[in-house]
Write a protein that holds these residues in place. Structure first.
Motif, mmCIF file in Angstrom:
data_model
loop_
_atom_site.group_PDB
_atom_site.id
_atom_site.type_symbol
_atom_site.label_atom_id
_atom_site.label_comp_id
_atom_site.label_asym_id
_atom_site.label_seq_id
_atom_site.Cartn_x
_atom_site.Cartn_y
_atom_site.Cartn_z
ATOM 1 N N HIS A 1 5.737 3.316 -0.033
ATOM 2 C CA HIS A 1 5.238 4.516 -0.705
ATOM 3 C C HIS A 1 3.758 4.702 -0.390
ATOM 4 N N SER A 2 3.327 5.948 -0.352
ATOM 5 C CA SER A 2 1.917 6.253 -0.037
ATOM 6 C C SER A 2 0.955 5.665 -1.056
ATOM 7 N N GLN B 1 -1.275 2.870 0.499
ATOM 8 C CA GLN B 1 -2.520 3.256 1.171
ATOM 9 C C GLN B 1 -3.562 3.725 0.165
ATOM 10 N N LYS B 2 -3.116 4.452 -0.852
ATOM 11 C CA LYS B 2 -4.048 4.931 -1.877
ATOM 12 C C LYS B 2 -4.646 3.755 -2.645
ATOM 13 N N THR C 1 0.423 -1.042 7.950
ATOM 14 C CA THR C 1 1.871 -0.931 7.799
ATOM 15 C C THR C 1 2.553 -1.506 9.028
#
Length: 499
Positions: free
Chosen positions: A198-199, A202-203, A214
């Motif tokens: 899930h993004s 990165q956040k 990744t």
């Protein structure tokens, strides 16, 4: 509004909520409005004088409902479930009525203690290792140093995990080299996850100031041990310090599962914090037949799943457990505690102050709704709910398999089915999705695989029945027939032009 009017209006609102859910099939699943629609329906400034409740109540249907996407509609098949049940809603009402801000034990002892108890209940129900539980002891009789906490979302839990891992790694680097500043130590850190993570990963890395990477997955979209091992070896040679791995159980795109039995030992060998994001699929561990999806959890340092997905519990209620609370508390605690937050109970060391387990200071009495759900549904009721969703997904999958116009993308896991049209290019699949959503009859979203659109069909609503799956399949099938028919005519027209 005094207490007498509150009683009267409260009953009206309860009736309105019950009516909304009883008649939800009569609404469009996806809102059909344009950006800024609400500005045309409401005044530009707040009212100077109090308004009548009846006028406010009328505006709910007139102004608010047209812009609502109905997540609990039986034909809502997008994203993942958003939990709801009447017991949960009653718990939410009581939480709001009590209105405590339970940052410390003394701020509201019941708020803290119920959360600890309910998270231990839940950890046992999911089959989590005893090291994650608060009120358990190890083989020698020594109390465990882990425990559970309710976060707002899986994204928050992931960020908290990154921060705990960062704090632990920075401390170890400075112990080896006292000349390193915190920033110099942080610059060396790197975190890993699969390319289907899930993004929020990165956040979380961005907010924590930790470099992220990744890694490629196998044919079943699973992160394997060899991929992680190779990346760690490369980065160590390059001067980086691996500190955090986010393994996903039930990715958002395909509900795929990273290989914990392979990943876990590599994390242990390299002293890397292993966080498991099981936001959706973690709920299935309550069913013994799906417990195998959690093989390898014993290697994790932290584990998280969203009770507000499959556990019939309203948002927000994201449950997180850690094996060792010390790095978490160190990462979340200020250097000095202000006088107004100090109290005798905390100084004894015998109580939990959850303000040191999360990003915000303030916290709601969220364990009430989970307590209500566990007591009024029981473990069996939640198991039956999850099993029903999975059987409905199997039903939809069987329709897809028996229609040669479609291909199933990846293996169906739990309540998600991913599919594409066999004929045509990516544009045709996007056209299908657009027309399905525009029909107002159901709502789906897509993901991507190698740049190509893949449609996701997931069972979301607690109200979804076999008839709803059958209806959704008929809409998909009929829309596909119309699209392929038009495509065939267009192709025939182009062929004639070239002759």
């Amino acid at each position: 509004m005094d207490s007498d009017e509150f009683r009267r209006r409260g009953k009206e609102m309860i009736d309105a909520i019950a009516d909304y859910h009883d008649s939800i099939r009569d609404r469009r699943p996806l809102a059909d409005v344009t950006p800024g629609y609400l500005q045309e329906l409401l005044p530009r400034v707040a009212p100077e004088q109090p308004e009548q409740w009846d006028d406010v109540f009328k505006d709910i249907e007139r102004a608010i409902m047209p812009g609502v996407t109905h997540w609990h509609h039986p034909q809502f098949h997008a994203y993942y479930p958003a939990g709801f049940s009447y017991p949960s809603l009653l718990g939410e009402m009581l939480c709001d009525a009590i209105g405590c801000v339970g940052f410390s034990w003394i701020a509201s002892p019941a708020c803290t203690e119920l959360e600890t108890i309910v998270l231990d209940w839940l950890g046992k129900a999911l089959g989590l290792p005893e090291a994650f539980l608060t009120n358990e002891s190890d083989a020698s009789g020594k109390p465990q140093c882990g425990g559970g906490v309710i976060q707002g979302s899986a994204s928050e839990a992931l960020l908290v995990g990154v921060l705990a891992a960062r704090t632990r790694s920075v401390k170890k680097l400075q112990e080896k080299d006292p000349s390193l500043s915190v920033q110099q130590a942080m610059d060396k850190l790197i975190a890993y996850a699969s390319d289907h993570v899930h993004s929020a990963f990165q956040k979380g890395g961005l907010l924590a100031g930790v470099r992220t990477r990744t890694l490629p997955t196998d044919d079943e979209f699973s992160l394997r041990g060899d991929s992680l091992k190779q990346a760690i070896e490369e980065d160590i040679k390059a001067g980086f310090v691996p500190c955090f791995v986010c393994a996903t159980l039930g990715t958002t795109s395909f509900c795929s599962f990273d290989n914990l039995p392979e990943i876990g030992p590599i994390c242990q060998e390299n002293d890397v914090w292993l966080h498991i994001d099981a936001a959706y699929a973690g709920g299935a561990l309550i069913c013994p037949e799906f417990r195998h999806f959690g093989n390898g959890i014993e290697f994790a340092d932290s584990f998280n799943f969203n009770a507000h997905k499959w556990f019939l519990t309203n948002f927000d209620c994201s449950c997180m457990w850690v094996k060792n609370r010390a790095p978490l508390i160190t990462a979340m605690s200020p250097i000095t505690t202000p006088a107004f937050l100090r109290n005798a109970a905390s100084e004894t060391g015998l109580v939990t102050d959850y303000m040191h387990w999360e990003i915000p200071l303030g916290r709601r009495f969220r364990s009430l709704k989970l307590w209500f759900v566990l007591r009024l549904f029981g473990i069996t009721g939640i198991q039956n709910h999850i099993r029903k969703h999975i059987e409905l997904a199997k039903r939809f999958e069987s329709y897809m398999k028996n229609d040669n116009r479609f291909r199933i993308v990846g293996k169906r896991h739990l309540g998600l089915v991913c599919f594409q049209l066999k004929a045509g290019d990516d544009e045709l699949n996007r056209k299908l999705l657009k027309q399905l959503n525009a029909s107002g009859k159901l709502h789906l979203v897509s993901t991507e695989l190698e740049g190509k659109a893949v449609l996701r069909f997931v069972i979301c609503s607690a109200q979804t029945e076999e008839k709803d799956v059958d209806f959704s399949w008929q809409v998909i099938s009929q829309t596909t027939t119309a699209i392929l028919s038009r495509k065939k005519k267009e192709d025939e027209g182009l062929s004639k032009q070239h002759q």
